[in-house]
Design an enzyme around this catalytic site. Sequence first.
Site, mmCIF file in Angstrom:
data_model
loop_
_atom_site.group_PDB
_atom_site.id
_atom_site.type_symbol
_atom_site.label_atom_id
_atom_site.label_comp_id
_atom_site.label_asym_id
_atom_site.label_seq_id
_atom_site.Cartn_x
_atom_site.Cartn_y
_atom_site.Cartn_z
ATOM 1 N N CYS A 194 79.667 40.260 91.608
ATOM 2 C CA CYS A 194 79.538 41.615 92.643
ATOM 3 C C CYS A 194 77.924 41.122 92.437
ATOM 4 C CB CYS A 194 79.698 42.678 91.737
ATOM 5 S SG CYS A 194 79.192 44.392 92.890
ATOM 6 N N GLU A 207 72.099 52.007 98.441
ATOM 7 C CA GLU A 207 72.433 51.730 99.449
ATOM 8 C C GLU A 207 73.706 52.763 99.600
ATOM 9 O OE1 GLU A 207 71.135 47.283 101.356
ATOM 10 O OE2 GLU A 207 72.825 47.599 99.680
ATOM 11 N N CYS A 231 80.795 55.235 102.063
ATOM 12 C CA CYS A 231 80.680 54.782 100.517
ATOM 13 C C CYS A 231 79.986 55.056 99.940
ATOM 14 C CB CYS A 231 81.028 53.069 100.825
ATOM 15 S SG CYS A 231 81.485 52.584 99.588
ATOM 16 N N CYS A 242 82.021 45.139 100.152
ATOM 17 C CA CYS A 242 82.618 45.606 98.892
ATOM 18 C C CYS A 242 81.661 44.492 97.824
ATOM 19 C CB CYS A 242 83.464 45.228 98.608
ATOM 20 S SG CYS A 242 85.090 46.694 99.151
ATOM 21 N N CYS A 302 73.469 48.528 88.043
ATOM 22 C CA CYS A 302 74.579 48.636 87.785
ATOM 23 C C CYS A 302 74.439 47.948 86.185
ATOM 24 C CB CYS A 302 76.027 48.690 88.641
ATOM 25 S SG CYS A 302 77.783 48.190 87.828
ATOM 26 N N CYS A 358 79.479 42.790 86.553
ATOM 27 C CA CYS A 358 80.638 41.549 86.628
ATOM 28 C C CYS A 358 80.291 40.759 87.664
ATOM 29 C CB CYS A 358 81.664 42.737 87.684
ATOM 30 S SG CYS A 358 82.276 44.291 87.211
HETATM 31 N N1 SAH Z 1 82.090 50.269 89.460
HETATM 32 C C1 SAH Z 1 83.139 50.668 90.433
HETATM 33 C C2 SAH Z 1 83.046 50.867 91.433
HETATM 34 C C3 SAH Z 1 81.930 49.926 92.759
HETATM 35 S S1 SAH Z 1 83.303 49.737 94.305
HETATM 36 C C4 SAH Z 1 84.061 49.795 90.220
HETATM 37 O O1 SAH Z 1 84.149 48.814 90.371
HETATM 38 O O2 SAH Z 1 85.094 50.110 91.239
HETATM 39 C C5 SAH Z 1 83.274 48.332 94.468
HETATM 40 C C6 SAH Z 1 84.275 47.030 94.898
HETATM 41 O O3 SAH Z 1 83.782 46.220 95.280
HETATM 42 C C7 SAH Z 1 84.980 46.685 93.433
HETATM 43 O O4 SAH Z 1 86.461 47.251 93.572
HETATM 44 C C8 SAH Z 1 84.672 45.647 92.658
HETATM 45 O O5 SAH Z 1 85.264 45.245 92.304
HETATM 46 C C9 SAH Z 1 84.100 44.590 94.375
HETATM 47 N N2 SAH Z 1 83.682 43.970 94.544
HETATM 48 C C10 SAH Z 1 82.111 43.461 93.945
HETATM 49 N N3 SAH Z 1 82.136 42.809 94.688
HETATM 50 C C11 SAH Z 1 82.466 42.371 95.582
HETATM 51 C C12 SAH Z 1 82.849 41.277 96.669
HETATM 52 N N4 SAH Z 1 81.587 40.186 96.865
HETATM 53 N N5 SAH Z 1 83.511 40.899 97.853
HETATM 54 C C13 SAH Z 1 84.619 41.859 97.452
HETATM 55 N N6 SAH Z 1 84.609 42.752 96.310
HETATM 56 C C14 SAH Z 1 83.440 42.857 95.791
#
Ligand code: SAH
Length: 343
Positions: A121, A94, A107, A335, A114, A118
């Site tokens: 996420c 996406e 974006c 995000c 991935c 985390c």
């Molecule tokens: N792997 C990279 C690129 C992904 S960016 C990174 O971690 O930066 C995606 C962003 O969204 C990251 O800052 C991540 O931590 C954040 N994110 C992940 N899950 C989220 C959620 N459920 N709500 C808000 N932000 C989230």
Amino acid sequence: MEELVMGLELDYDQWTETLTGKFGLQRYRADQICQWIYQKKIFDFQEMTNLSKELRGKLADAVMVAPPILTREETSKDGTKKYLWQFHDGERVESVLLSQEGRLTACLSTQVGCPLACTFCASGEGGFVRDLSGGEIVGQFLAMEKLAGRDIDNVVYMGMGEPFLNQESVFKSIKILNEPKMRGLGIRRITISTAGIVPGILALAEAQMPVKLSVSLHAPNDRLRSKLMPINKKYPLASLLEALRRYQSATNDRVTFEYLMLEGVNDLPEYAYELAALLKGLSFYINLIPYNQVEGSKYKRSSAGRIKAFSNILSQLNIEHEIRRERGSDINAACGQLKRISA
Ligand code: SAH
């Protein structure tokens, strides 16, 4: 049969080489073709009217310029659009197009799935499938720009995947988007976001590629960060901050930290103080991100009051920050909500 050349994988020099070498053409043909693809968003050689009919046919037989295929499109109440793309092997990612104050931000995803897992996420839930190629990353941008019918202003590498675990393709896509003879997108309009991959940060420091850098921090100490982001065990905060200091002395550039607000987990007042102490000496900006609900998640978004309290402490400590407004969460485009949706 000769192998098909994948046009979107080529940077400017490679276009020139291919056209002069393989096809015996003059160099200016590369400029013409790149203009069709990157300025006019024309991907079919047959429509490139300043090439002779014969040449169009020859190129169409040997080179494929194929952005991913759109398989689903959703529009949020706030105007954010989410696209599901399919690549030639059937894999899907996406990407999101955000519209704010008349500016469009794309974006982009960098991997299918991935590997970082985390805990908050959605992107890591199904595990890691494969890296995207440079052309597949650029292809998301081109396909969105064509659909938008106007220029996209900014690019953030904040979709699915970890950019620094697919560094070669990510750097290549940046080179293509930035190249004046191709898309010519200003380098400062591009942001890489990383979960804190130390070698990637150091590579960027050396790369003479002054994109902006954003780091997903989410916790002010190793105990908590390792719980949220397993990658922290490999690159603990001391090594991450050391890399960022080196990045900063090489680039003089400010770093943005993303800090998710998870109720009762990382949003306690004491963590605001700890965060300020941790980042002392760096030049930075903090984005506090209200957590976007992910299905089946054990986390909850911090209440507005808790976020405000956290923000107030940062203000007292003179830490520049903002509370980020969420976009597109009603269509799971915010995000951390991007997923690999299988066919
Ligand atoms: N792997 C990279 C690129 C992904 S960016 C990174 O971690 O930066 C995606 C962003 O969204 C990251 O800052 C991540 O931590 C954040 N994110 C992940 N899950 C989220 C959620 N459920 N709500 C808000 N932000 C989230």
